[in-house]
Design an enzyme around this catalytic site. Structure first.
Site, PDB file in Angstrom:
ATOM      1  CG  ASP A 119      -1.924   1.139   1.142  1.00  0.00           C
ATOM      2  OD1 ASP A 119      -1.530   2.282   0.803  1.00  0.00           O
ATOM      3  OD2 ASP A 119      -3.113   0.892   1.379  1.00  0.00           O
ATOM      4  CG  HIS A 120       1.418   4.269  -3.212  1.00  0.00           C
ATOM      5  ND1 HIS A 120       0.161   3.923  -3.640  1.00  0.00           N
ATOM      6  CD2 HIS A 120       1.500   5.608  -3.375  1.00  0.00           C
ATOM      7  CE1 HIS A 120      -0.472   5.012  -4.038  1.00  0.00           C
ATOM      8  NE2 HIS A 120       0.304   6.050  -3.894  1.00  0.00           N
TER       9      HIS A 120
ATOM     10  CG  HIS B  74      -4.314   4.424  -0.883  1.00  0.00           C
ATOM     11  ND1 HIS B  74      -3.362   3.437  -0.871  1.00  0.00           N
ATOM     12  CD2 HIS B  74      -4.531   4.692  -2.194  1.00  0.00           C
ATOM     13  CE1 HIS B  74      -3.011   3.143  -2.111  1.00  0.00           C
ATOM     14  NE2 HIS B  74      -3.718   3.877  -2.930  1.00  0.00           N
TER      15      HIS B  74
END
Ligand code: BG6
Length: 508
Positions: free
Chosen positions: A199-200, A262
């Site tokens: 999950d950047h 996110h």
């Protein structure tokens, strides 16, 4: 000089934070795609520039197209030039030899046999020491074949103290049951500690700073609960539309694309209990507890607790922009949402009665990701006349203009006792200067180190899907079309109805 009492501390490793990468080969599946060129290789070169790559290192690009090592390197060089941090091209030129291309079909056992031979050869030639990191950067439809073949070929096995790890890109499933099936498949070849679900947002410095702000300071945590916090707003606003990703977005919508991952990750960092250590398990144990404390919606509750909408034609920066249904790859009668706002309740001692409002949208008035913690008003307002002070807000600006601000009331100079809102403002750029590393740099480095703290664990993904599935189901059952909002605005006016008791959405 090293502090002796620090070394004696059971958490000394975490506190001193000296971490060493071991040699390894990184195999990127789907290496001819956009992610490799725009993100992964520029991030690797950022690490190279900062001296953070191990000495024994190699990258094998695995894809179907008949590319050569040469064409692969040319394409990557191009990517580093366009998307890399400054001075990373020199690092790439020095490291070019480390990149090789392996053509093969993801479902073909022979391609994995030859991959193994190639990796063995690299162990000799580049000193990668039998350690392998597999990166699934393909469309999700290929994950299953790749995972199956990695397990069947034995490449997922860790032998003689070497490591085998897998990094899985998002989206991780499209609902709870597909995510569970994917988790099962991952576990056929790998144990949880070998798995790194990207999950950047967790790789962003400002998202990690949520932990630092809360747990490296004494002043915030005593206030961080339902007694003092009126509500929390988490906003991820994007000014861009879906662009060329219409086809993908039609299948997902903003709630799957942004909220399930996110926003839920940010929420769990904001709302979690203090972990007993900064280890991957301790942090993720606390995050998953928060998600578990959020009740799923019953279908009939969804309409009152959510708003969904789709952008229509509008203008941005003085230019006309198309509506969602006019974008390439989007059905003219699409009901996919490009904006969603949700009111969540966390049923635990810390947060009972404090609503968390989440919203995400494309084509909004500006790009801004922030967490706003709004505090309760003082119990008795002494200052009469003029404007009443606004509630205190602690604002965590995730991006852009990264920083933290505190809004509070101050006396306006002069003979009267008048109060005006002012801000204490910390800005990353001013305080630390320099270029910040891209989120993928941190995540790739941590995967090489085997540190899963900034990756979503299987149970976190599962809980987030449970909540999101209940929202999607409510929308599907109601059969209502999404509302409209003009591109370039702050979303549908109806979103205001989610906020009760005189609260209002912030305009970042
Ligand atoms: C991705 C989504 O995960 O995050 C995109 O698929 C979105 O739709 C992007 O644009 C936003 O990331 P960032 O880092 O630009 O906020």
């Amino acid at each position: 000089m090293v502090n002796a009492s620090l070394l004696a501390h059971p958490l000394a490793d975490e506190l001193t934070s000296v971490r060493h990468t071991r040699p390894c080969a990184l195999v990127i599946f789907g290496a001819t795609g956009d992610l490799t060129k725009r993100k992964l290789v520029p991030a690797l070169m950022g690490l190279a520039k900062d001296g953070l790559l191990p000495t024994g290192f190699a990258v094998v690009g695995f894809a179907r197209r008949p590319w050569s090592d040469g064409s692969f390197r040319t394409e990557l060089g191009d990517g580093v030039r366009q998307f890399g941090r400054s001075d990373t091209l020199a690092a790439f030129e020095q490291l070019q030899e480390a990149f090789t291309f392996h053509q093969g079909d993801f479902a073909d056992p022979a391609a994995y046999h030859s991959l193994r031979l190639e990796l063995d050869r690299l162990d000799q030639k580049r000193g990668t020491a039998g350690n392998r990191l597999f990166y699934l950067a393909t469309p999700p439809s290929s994950y299953s074949s790749i995972l199956q073949q990695l397990a069947a070929s034995g490449l997922s096995r860790e032998a003689d103290g070497s490591f085998a790890r897998v990094i899985v890109e998002k989206p991780f499933g499209r609902d709870r049951s597909t995510a569970q099936a994917l988790n099962d498949q991952v576990r056929e070849g790998f144990r949880e500690r070998q798995v790194f679900r990207i999950d950047h947002y967790l790789g962003k410095e400002t998202v990690q700073n949520i932990l630092a702000l809360r747990f490296a300071n004494g002043i915030f945590e005593p206030l961080w609960n339902e007694k003092f916090v009126d509500h929390v707003q988490i906003t991820v606003a994007e000014s861009i539309g879906v662009g060329s990703r219409g086809g993908y977005f039609e299948e997902s919508g903003i709630v799957r694309d942004m909220i399930q991952n996110h926003l839920m990750q940010v929420l769990s960092l904001v709302a979690m209990e203090p972990p007993v250590a900064l280890s991957a398990e301790a942090v993720r144990d606390e995050k998953v507890k928060v998600l578990k404390a959020i009740r799923s919606f019953r279908p009939e509750q969804v309409a009152a607790a959510t708003v969904r909408a789709q952008y229509t034609r509008g203008s941005f920066g003085g230019e006309d922009v198309p509506g969602y249904t006019e974008e390439a790859g989007v059905a003219p009668d699409s009901t996919t949402e490009t904006y969603a706002a949700v009111r969540l309740q966390i049923d635990n001692w810390r947060w009972s009665g404090t609503p968390f409002y989440l919203r995400a949208g494309k084509r909004l008035a500006r790009r801004a990701t922030e967490v706003a913690i709004q505090f309760k008003q003082p119990p008795h307002l002494l200052f009469e006349g003029g404007k009443q002070p606004q509630p205190n807000v602690l604002l965590l600006r995730i991006q852009p203009d990264e920083g933290v601000a505190l809004r509070f009331g101050a006396k306006v100079p002069g003979p009267d006792l008048r109060i005006r809102d002012v801000r204490m403002d910390f800005r990353y750029g001013t305080a630390f200067g320099g270029e910040t590393a891209d989120a993928y740099e941190r995540l790739l480095l941590d995967a090489m180190l085997g540190d899963g703290t900034l990756f979503a664990r299987g149970d976190e993904v599962d809980e987030a899907w449970r909540i999101v599935d209940s929202i999607v189901e409510g929308w599907q059952r109601s059969g209502q079309r999404p509302l409209g909002y003009a591109a370039g605005t702050w979303g549908p006016d109806a979103a205001a109805r989610l906020l009760e008791a005189g609260r209002s959405w912030r305009k970042p």
